[in-house]
Structure formats: structure tokens, C-alpha cells
Write an enzyme that holds these catalytic residues in place. Structure first.
Site, PDB file in Angstrom:
ATOM      1  N   THR A 176       0.841  -1.206   0.000  1.00 37.48           N
ATOM      2  CA  THR A 176       0.000   0.000   0.000  1.00 37.48           C
ATOM      3  C   THR A 176       0.875   1.255   0.000  1.00 37.48           C
ATOM      4  O   THR A 176       0.498   2.278  -0.568  1.00 37.48           O
ATOM      5  CB  THR A 176      -0.975   0.014   1.191  1.00 37.48           C
ATOM      6  OG1 THR A 176      -0.237  -0.171   2.406  1.00 37.48           O
ATOM      7  CG2 THR A 176      -2.025  -1.065   1.073  1.00 37.48           C
TER       8      THR A 176
ATOM      9  N   GLY B 128       4.602   8.154   8.172  1.00 36.91           N
ATOM     10  CA  GLY B 128       3.529   8.603   7.283  1.00 36.91           C
ATOM     11  C   GLY B 128       4.012   8.766   5.858  1.00 36.91           C
ATOM     12  O   GLY B 128       5.072   9.332   5.607  1.00 36.91           O
TER      13      GLY B 128
ATOM     14  N   GLU C 266       1.780  11.798   1.674  1.00 36.18           N
ATOM     15  CA  GLU C 266       2.023  13.027   0.925  1.00 36.18           C
ATOM     16  C   GLU C 266       3.457  13.190   0.418  1.00 36.18           C
ATOM     17  O   GLU C 266       3.683  13.849  -0.595  1.00 36.18           O
ATOM     18  CB  GLU C 266       1.629  14.227   1.796  1.00 36.18           C
ATOM     19  CG  GLU C 266       0.121  14.317   1.931  1.00 36.18           C
ATOM     20  CD  GLU C 266      -0.359  15.164   3.094  1.00 36.18           C
ATOM     21  OE1 GLU C 266      -0.148  14.748   4.254  1.00 36.18           O
ATOM     22  OE2 GLU C 266      -0.922  16.228   2.854  1.00 36.18           O
TER      23      GLU C 266
END
Ligand code: MOS
Length: 739
Positions: A635, A703, A706
Site C-alpha cells: 500500500t 507517514g 504526501e
């Protein structure tokens, strides 16, 4: 012991999505459902003087035409209209007054038995408006720019340092350039939609397309003055959002308003055209002034930006701070201002601020490398920042050097001839460019609830979202590992405002925030289960220390002697209970304050340009990402590939064109507003660089939502220069600008 974190697990919700079982906001059914169609303003500014809905209302099957004249008055103060993400200002209130603030503003909602009828009836509503002059051109009104009040972060403009202007004037090598970027519109597959189901007891179940069910729930409760239990918001599946769903959109207000007034279940869905009348990535003017000593050390950096906001809210994003952060430099000056225009308030869009700010910085760095006669990658390494110069503190981790080296190696960067127009493929000019990316890594307060049942199954839940990012899958992996369960015995639930509290899904912080809570609550259950097991009469695990017991395949087992084991089910059964449950809230640790926490990337791009036609094709992109521990490489790679595609679009295609005479976006469909299609997307190679970080959170995950997009557009722009020798400092780089 088999672990799931770090494995290429396929999406646990994949089957539901590809078989159509996953329902989106406009796909939920309700008895006697009626449909609302939004009428938008045709002018950008003015006052509605008359609305005549008589022809529409005369049609059998049309239930109501809501306008500012007959819609109920909702909450008065700005405070109640301010959602979790609202910038300073006075949020828009649909159908609450006669004023028109932007072209496309909703001015009426037609409700009818069918969507087709509602849409037809909408065409019969006559609206008279007294128009007022509007201003939608950022460049034409730059003299009205002002410093916006702080929004979310302490400030979008960190303090300047040293004496940048003097140092710039004195330095031997200088570049100064202006960069222009367009408005981009979010174009998720799923347009905004809401289905409100009126339940028998009068409570409302609101299926909404959103990145934050609890944000929408509290917003609706505030503006309608409803009791906390009266409105429940659900978004189990979201077809992409990219930031557009962080704030509640007006259709959810209109749908709830109509459902409450009519006491009927109502659906309101926006058309693709209407998607171009709401928030967007703001157009931004920038000027970069970079100076260096002859050996390439940055002597001064000045980053100035002017971006748009609306007349009613002060939206701002962190555009300029990257210039003080990404490279070592003692003399830095920042300036960031906004101009209020007659447009809807801009909205966060994937890597807001960094997308444009880093684009300009990284193009200017390329120009500086050329002025110095050094390799662009070498210039980055010479000025590598070991510490965050803005906050004056170390990074929690920073494997950017590894990103540069691994991606450059894979790309073959050392083969580059620095001379522009020197590399060819037949008649085509070949260009190679590179750029750096950075994005913040944050953790927010979040809660998760977990229930382990006597059948050995684990159900974990939190009111977060999965906007296509893979939240369902990542959380399932984290929970399964924390308790040593196979994936198929774990379920994760999200997208329901009634679940344990979670922030909106955004800012690349979901794994760090919600993942930490999921991990913590499952570890809590683990301790409880062990305690229970050890209290059982004749327990095979009695008196063992927790570290001497492993949790594996639904078993608790002595590490030293695998025959001493109990199944989870046995423990619960023998303890006489049918389940174990807990809820845990996690927050960022104190250590956070001592470190700057960022993810980093390097992107290398190859373009081929036809010198006769000016057509540009991206033929190769290699990008390396350092984002801490990767929960699911599959992912994660998918996220980064999507980001690279976006970067290609930003560099070469995406552009919302405003007709300033009308004050309206005229590229309002996917034929006129270009995004990359399969044929535009080349080989994309993603390298996930190993990075250990024990500061950011217990999982070590920083994370990845972005960071993948940030370096791509400048790498392509720099490649276009290398191919052609032309600096196009305005995105998108289209053939007309190149010829
Ligand atoms: Mo992101 S722009 O925080 O959805």
C-alpha cells in the site's frame, strides 16, 4: 513468529471494493428516498434580488425548493460554523442570506422524487441577481496582499534569520526568479455526496463523503443545534479525497436541512462540474533568491510567496518555510502573504504548501547549480542540513542521503551530461532532472477500542477513515501483530462517528496517530489476557514474566517450553467471561518537542521533448522515500506511485483556468481539466529507504501519504530545462510555453 507489519498484505477491503459491495455515500438506500439538486450562482459576486420557483414547484413530484428565503435559520455565530479544520474567518453558511460570494455558490436546493426531476426542475427556477464587481485575479491584485493570521500551525512563516538581503547582495553567485503555479482542483473518483436516512425515532443517519466523520458530526450538531445523539455520520468507504474532504462540504448541510424540514430521507450529490466550484489548491506567486559562495555553500535564501484566499476566510499554508529547513543556511528571509479574492476558500490538497513551495525552491536550486557549474545533486549534498535551521533542533531521523544515493544509482544519474540539449534519443531531446522533497511527520491524539471474544476473534475500531490510503489494511496488520493473531481473525472498523475518537484522516498522520492507538489498545488486551491466564487454577503460564510468554496464532505460550500453552478461547472460557475489551487514547510523546520530525524524498525524472512540436513526455521516474517504518510496502508503494502520477500532472497538465471576466473556473470537467491517464504514466520506480525512528511514535512509522508528491514536479521541470535549455517557471509546462 510470523508478523504482518512490513509484509506486502493485499487490501483487506479490496474484494468488497472490486465486487461493488463497498458502498459510497450516494449508494446507500432508504425507503422513500428523495433527491436534492443544487443550483449554483452564475455570477461571482452580488445579491440575490428574487428567486421564482413557481414553475418548478408546479411539477408533480417536486417537494420543495429551498432558498435563503425559506430555509431555516441555522446557528448565528461564526464559532458554531467552524469545523475542526476551519481557518480564521467566517465560514460559508449555505442558504442563510442573499449574498453571493463566488461563482457556483449554492443558492437553492430543489428536492424531488427523482434525481432527474430535481435536475429538470432546477432548470426552471428563475434567479435574479444584482451583480457586484468581482476580483479573481491574484496577479492583478497582489498589492492588496496581507499577512494572514496563524492557522493551525503556530505560523506558516517561521522567523527569518541572519541578514539575508545583505548576504544576497554580497554573494559571488546569485539567482533570483519568480515562479507561478495555477489553481488545481481535487478530482477524486467519488464526488461529494450525502445520503441522510431519517430513522423512525427521528434520528438522522448521515452517509457522507468525508475524511472525518466526527468533524462532520460535531459540525452538524453545532449548526443545527441538535442533541449529540441525534446525528450519526458514517463514511465506511471514501473514493479518494486528497484533502477536499477534510472540511464538511455544503452538500451535507443541504441534505440534512432538507431531511429535517421534510422529514424524509434525502440524497444530495454534486456533479463533476460542481466539484470545480468548491475548495482547490490556491494559485501562488513566488520569488526565490538564492546566493552561494564559489564552493556552492548557500550564503542567502529569500523565499517570498503571495497566495489566494477567499473574502470570508484566511486560508494559508506553509509555502516558504521549506527554504529554511531543507538546506543549511544562516541567512534566510521569509515572506508569505495572501490576497482575498471572490472565490471559494482554498482547501488543503495533498502536501499543501510544500507542493508549491518546494517546487519553487527546488527549481531555484537547479538554477543555482547551473550558475555555479556544479551537479544539482552535488549542490544538495554540499548544503545538506543535519539540523532543522528553522526550529534549531535535530531531526528525529533523516535518511535523505540514502534517498539521494539509492535513487541516483538506480536512475543512472552519474551518466548525465550536464550540458542542456546534449542528450538525445533519435530526434527527441532527453532531459534528466532531480529534486528533493520533505513533508512533516506528525502524530495527533487518537483513540481505539478493541474487543477480543471467546471465539478468538479481535474487533478493533476507531472513527478514522480510509480514503483509499489503506487504513483498513494497515490497522488490521498492526492489531494482528500486537496480539499474535492471524489476519483473518482480526477486523478493523472505521468511518462511524460513534466509534472511539480519531482526528480527520489527513496530514499523513493516520498510521502514526490511529496506528499508535490500535497498537496500544491491543497491547493492553495482551496484558489483561496474560493476567487472566496466569490466575487460572493450575495455569501452565503461572509465574512467567510477560517477556517469557509469546502470543502466537491465537495462543499464549511459554517461550522456553512450547507445550505450556493456552488458546485465547480457553483463557476466556475458563475465566468465565465471554470477551475482553478496552479503549486506549494515545498522544504524541514529550520527546517530540526536542526534535523536528519530517519525511524526505529524492526524485529523478527523465523527459523526452520533441523539439519541433514542443511535446513533453515523462519517460522514467525513480523516487526514494524515507518515511520511517513501513507497515505495508504494497500500500505504501501504491501511495507513492499515485503521488508521482500527481506530480506528473502538476508539472505538465493540471490547470484550473479562470475566466476573470466571469470570475469562474471554465475548465470544469475532466475533458478540459487534464490529469494524467495511463498513456501519460511511464515506469515509476519506488524505493522505500530503511529508516529507524524511535522518537516519532512506538511504531516508528512517519507517514507516507504526501511525501511522494513533493519532489516530482520540480524534478520534471528541471528535466525539461536540461532537455531544452529553457526555464519555464510557470506550471503546468505545456507545449505553448516551450515553443
Ligand atoms: Mo491531506 S491534504 O491532509 O488530505
Amino acid at each position: 513468529m510470523t508478523t504482518h507489519v512490513g509484509e506486502r498484505v493485499s487490501r483487506v477491503d479490496g474484494r468488497a471494493k472490486v465486487t461493488g459491495k463497498a458502498r459510497y455515500a450516494a449508494e446507500h438506500a432508504a425507503p422513500d428516498l428523495v433527491h436534492g439538486f443544487v443550483i449554483g450562482s452564475a455570477v461571482a459576486r452580488g445579491t440575490i434580488t428574487r428567486i421564482d420557483a413557481s414553475q418548478a414547484l408546479a411539477l408533480p413530484g417536486v417537494l420543495q425548493v429551498f432558498t435563503h428565503e425559506n430555509a431555516p435559520r441555522l446557528a448565528r455565530g461564526d464559532k458554531r460554523w467552524r469545523d475542526e479544520l476551519a481557518p480564521p474567518g467566517s465560514p460559508f453558511r449555505p442558504l442563510q442570506d442573499a449574498q453571493i460570494r463566488w461563482s457556483g455558490q449554492p443558492i437553492a436546493l430543489v428536492v424531488a422524487d427523482s434525481l432527474e426531476l430535481a435536475r429538470h426542475a432546477a432548470s426552471l427556477v428563475r434567479v435574479e441577481v444584482a451583480p457586484a464587481p468581482h476580483e479573481t485575479d491574484l496577479e492583478a491584485h497582489r498589492e492588496r496582499a496581507y499577512k494572514p493570521p496563524p492557522h493551525e500551525r503556530p505560523s506558516v512563516t517561521p522567523p527569518s534569520r541572519g541578514s539575508a538581503d545583505k548576504a544576497f547582495a554580497r554573494a559571488p553567485v546569485r539567482v533570483q526568479a519568480e515562479y507561478r503555479v495555477p489553481v488545481e482542483h481535487h478530482n477524486p473518483m467519488e464526488p461529494f455526496a450525502t445520503t441522510v436516512v431519517v430513522d423512525e425515532d427521528g434520528t438522522l443517519t448521515v452517509y457522507d463523503k468525508t475524511q472525518g466523520v466526527q468533524n462532520v458530526q460535531s459540525y452538524l450538531t453545532n449548526i443545527f443545534g441538535a442533541g449529540a445523539g441525534e446525528i450519526r455520520v458514517l463514511a465506511p468507504f471514501v473514493g479518494g479525497a486528497f484533502g477536499s474532504g477534510l472540511r464538511p462540504q455544503y452538500q451535507v448541510v443541504l441534505a440534512v436541512l432538507a431531511a429535517r424540514q421534510l422529514q424524509r430521507s434525502v440524497r444530495v450529490a454534486l456533479t463533476r462540474q460542481q466539484m470545480f466550484t468548491i475548495g482547490h489548491r490556491p494559485t501562488t506567486w513566488q520569488r526565490l533568491s538564492l546566493a552561494a559562495t564559489r564552493d556552492g555553500a548557500l550564503a542567502a535564501a529569500i523565499h517570498e510567496a503571495v497566495a489566494e484566499t477567499s473574502r470570508f476566510e484566511d486560508y494559508s499554508e506553509a509555502v516558504v518555510d521549506w527554504t529554511g529547513l531543507m538546506y543549511r543556511c544562516d541567512n534566510v528571509r521569509f515572506a508569505h502573504e495572501v490576497v482575498a479574492l471572490d472565490l471559494f476558500t482554498p482547501m488543503d490538497m495533498r502536501a499543501p504548501g510544500a507542493m508549491w513551495g518546494v517546487y519553487a525552491l527546488e527549481c531555484a536550486m537547479d538554477e543555482l547549480a547551473v550558475a555555479l557549474g556544479v551537479d544539482p545533486l552535488e549542490l544538495r549534498l554540499v548544503n545538506y542540513a543535519e539540523r532543522d535551521g528553522n526550529e534549531k533542533r535535530p531531526y528525529s531521523s533523516k535518511e535523505l542521503r540514502a534517498c539521494y544515493h539509492q535513487a541516483a544509482e538506480r536512475f543512472g544519474w552519474s551518466q548525465r551530461d550536464p550540458e542542456p540539449r546534449s542528450m538525445r534519443d533519435g530526434d527527441l531531446l532527453v532531459g534528466w532532472g532531480m529534486a528533493t522533497g520533505a513533508w512533516e511527520s506528525t502524530q495527533r491524539k487518537a483513540s481505539a477500542r478493541a474487543v477480543l471474544t471467546a471465539d478468538g476473534r479481535l474487533a478493533v475500531a476507531s472513527a478514522t477513515e480510509d480514503i483509499g490510503t489503506g487504513t483498513y489494511t494497515a490497522m488490521t496488520q498492526i492489531a494482528a501483530d500486537a496480539l499474535g493473531l492471524p489476519l483473518e481473525r482480526v477486523t478493523f472498523k472505521l468511518g462511524d462517528s460513534a466509534l472511539a475518537s480519531a482526528p480527520v484522516e489527513g496530514g499523513s498522520f493516520t498510521v502514526a496517530s490511529v496506528g499508535s492507538a490500535v497498537d496500544a489498545v491491543c497491547r493492553e488486551l495482551r496484558s489483561k489476557l496474560l493476567k487472566l491466564a496466569q490466575q487460572l487454577e493450575g495455569s501452565p503460564l503461572a509465574r512467567l514474566r510477560p517477556e517469557d510468554v509469546e502470543f502466537i496464532g491465537g495462543l499464549l505460550r511459554a517461550r522456553a517450553d512450547p507445550s505450556r500453552a493456552l488458546t485465547f478461547a480457553e483463557v476466556l472460557h475458563r475465566a468465565g467471561i465471554d470477551h475482553l475489551a478496552d479503549e486506549v487514547t494515545t498522544r504524541p510523546s514529550k520527546a517530540h518537542e526536542k526534535y523536528s520530525r519530517y519525511t524526505h524524498s529524492a526524485a529523478f525524472a527523465e523527459v523526452k521533448v520533441d523539439p519541433e512540436l514542443g511535446t513533453i513526455r515523462v519517460t522514467r521516474v525513480v523516487t526514494a522515500i524515507a518515511g520511517g517504518r513501513v507497515i505495508n510496502p504494497k500500500t505504501a508503494e501504491s501511495q507513492v506511485i499515485g503521488s508521482v502520477v500527481w506530480g506528473i500532472g502538476a508539472a505538465l497538465q493540471e490547470h484550473s483556468v479562470i475566466d476573470h471576466a466571469l470570475g469562474r473556473f471554465i475548465t470544469h470537467n475532466l475533458a478540459d481539466y487534464h490529469v494524467p491517464v495511463h498513456a501519460d504514466v511511464p515506469d515509476i520506480e519506488v524505493i522505500l529507504v530503511e529508516e529507524r525512528d524511535e522518537i516519532v511514535n512506538a511504531l516508528g512509522a512517519k507517514g507516507l501519504g504526501e511525501i511522494g508528491v513533493v519532489a516530482v514536479a520540480p524534478a520534471i521541470a528541471n528535466a525539461v530545462w536540461h532537455a531544452t535549455g529553457k526555464r519555464i517557471r510557470e506550471l503546468p509546462i505545456t507545449l505553448d510555453k516551450l515553443l
